[in-house]
Design a protein around this motif. Structure first.
Motif: not given
Length: 499
Positions: A333, A321, A298, A296, A336-337
């Motif tokens: 962010r 994202e 960002v 993942k 957080e993710l």
């Protein structure tokens, strides 16, 4: 009772030497930045320190803080004034001395200290000063904390205490250098141009790169707070072109350029091509997701669309994202993710475990680029770049716009494109496919060409970026369309650079 800070004072007057000067616009979305002596004076910096210490205590955080300063002629005196305010607010101050910003973030972990206040104006021109602050490692302040700090400082609403203490941490850079270089050396001998624009990173970056096995070609690594050649900003073409020339002259494998406080890294390949940070991010994401499937990431809204369309990332199951531009927004962010990495087009990269501790560090980014090359022993950096799907991207372009008016202008531009989309009015000759307003406005048309307008968070400027997956001409079409909207607002001035 400490005097109420004033928004403006005339220099060389009794009032200037007797009252704190703090221009309110210096409290930005996630940093504090002022023109020293014109927008803040030393007594104003002292007020900032008292306000920060007060905010820390009221937030229930232990009043223990790391501080350091960058290499500008006035940064030492500003740090001293800040420390005096922190001490008055009862803080224990751990001073690591001359440092790059990520060294201060590292100190929070290494010294087990919750808070940080790094005196730096980063890549801003001489005359600027500022402070990067945080009280929840690895995060730095966002709008909520900055608003509370602003209210405390401008009202002189301080909680003062006699419990403060000062500790100077000797030889701290050696601890930081050891942390980054306590690893296996590179198996591939890389010749690396290390460019620092005479900024603070010059004291540390060449040593770190040499310790991991690079052959270092130093470029503007001598510290000089006049920045005699160019501002140390790896987004500016002037610095990138200087790195290009050094790479070609020395036959280097890669050029790595660091900004004024060392938390960003710019990259030039072996052919002298400047690879904008978002494209480097895609290359690193490919490398990381190959070893960490379904990773993942960002990325900020200024970044290339390849993060969502690149076939290699799709095949590796990577998920990305798009988020707000700004190191504090991106850091938060990514945290957080639980994303592996956050990539920002400006060159702020946020590596989480197992690569880093979640904060932005230009040296960690540089080591990641070197490791990527080490894992591809038969390929040049230019070959890895050429393996990406072709897009035509602009550098970050910044037309002047006063702090007092820039957000209003951006609101109007957002409304313009939302109205155009609703009414079916084309942009850059095509219908609007998508409008993202998470941070300014990013408008994408049918062929995937897009343009972004947002307000700079740390300078009196707007930020404009355009990209096309189709052609250079389409990139220029989008720039003309975006600029035409901006020219409807006389508050918008000249660009620092354009395509």
């Amino acid at each position: 009772m400490f005097p109420i800070p004033q928004p403006a004072l005339s220099p060389n007057t009794y009032a200037y030497e007797s009252l704190p000067l703090v221009k309110p616009t210096g409290f930005r979305e996630y940093d504090a930045r002022w023109l020293f002596e014109k927008e803040i004076n030393l007594m104003g910096v002292q007020a900032l320190g008292m306000g920060l210490g007060t905010l820390i205590r009221r937030s229930g955080v232990a009043p223990s803080i790391v501080t350091g300063h960058d290499f500008r002629s006035y940064s030492g005196s500003i740090k001293t004034a800040l420390v005096s305010g922190l001490l008055a607010a009862g803080c224990t101050v751990h001073d690591i001395g001359l440092a790059i910003t990520p060294m201060a973030y590292f100190a929070q972990f290494d010294l087990d200290v919750p808070c940080v206040a790094m005196v730096t104006a980063s890549h801003n021109d001489n005359g600027w000063t500022g402070v990067k602050m945080g009280m929840a490692r690895p995060l730095t302040f966002g709008p909520d904390e900055m608003t509370r700090l602003k209210e405390i400082v401008l009202a002189a609403d301080f909680d003062l205490s006699s419990g403060g203490s000062y500790r100077f941490v000797e030889n701290f850079p050696q601890r930081y250098i050891a942390d980054l270089t306590n690893r296996a050396p590179l198996t591939r001998k890389l010749k690396v141009v290390c460019a620092c624009g005479n900024g603070t990173a010059g004291a540390f970056a060449p040593t770190i790169l040499e310790k991991i096995g690079c052959e270092v070609v130093p470029l503007d690594t001598a510290l000089d707070f006049t920045f005699p050649r160019y501002n140390p900003n790896p987004e500016d073409l002037e610095m990138l072109h200087a790195i290009r020339d050094a790479v070609l002259e020395n036959g280097a494998d890669v050029g790595l350029g660091f900004d004024g406080d060392g938390d960003r890294c710019g990259v030039v390949d072996d052919k002298g091509e400047e690879i904008f940070a978002d494209k480097i991010g895609v290359m690193l994401a490919r490398d990381i997701s190959a070893r960490h499937p379904n990773a993942k990431f960002v990325v900020d809204v200024k970044s290339t669309g390849l993060f969502s369309t690149d076939p290699v990332l799709i095949a590796n199951g990577a998920k990305t994202e798009y988020w707000k531009t700004g190191h504090s927004y991106m850091k938060r962010r990514t945290h957080e993710l639980g994303a592996l990495v956050g990539f920002e087009k400006s060159g702020h990269f946020f590596f989480n475990t197992p690569f880093g501790r979640g904060y932005d560090d230009g040296l960690v980014s540089a080591l990641a680029v070197c490791d990527m090359l080490d894992r591809n022993p038969g390929k040049r950096l230019s070959e890895l770049r050429d393996a990406l799907p072709k897009t035509w991207s602009s550098p970050t372009m910044s037309p002047h716009c006063a702090d007092e008016t820039k957000y209003g202008v951006v609101d109007a531009v957002v409304k313009h494109f939302l109205d155009a989309q609703a009414k079916g009015v084309p942009a850059a000759g095509q219908s609007i496919r998508d409008v993202v307003t998470v941070n300014g406005v990013r408008v994408t048309v049918e062929d995937g060409t897009w343009g972004l307008v947002r307000a700079s968070s740390n300078k009196p400027e707007l930020v404009v970026v355009v990209e096309s997956p189709v052609s250079e001409a389409r990139m220029h079409d989008m720039f003309k369309a975006v600029d035409a909207v901006l020219r409807m607002h006389p508050e918008v001035g000249a660009y620092n650079q354009t395509i």
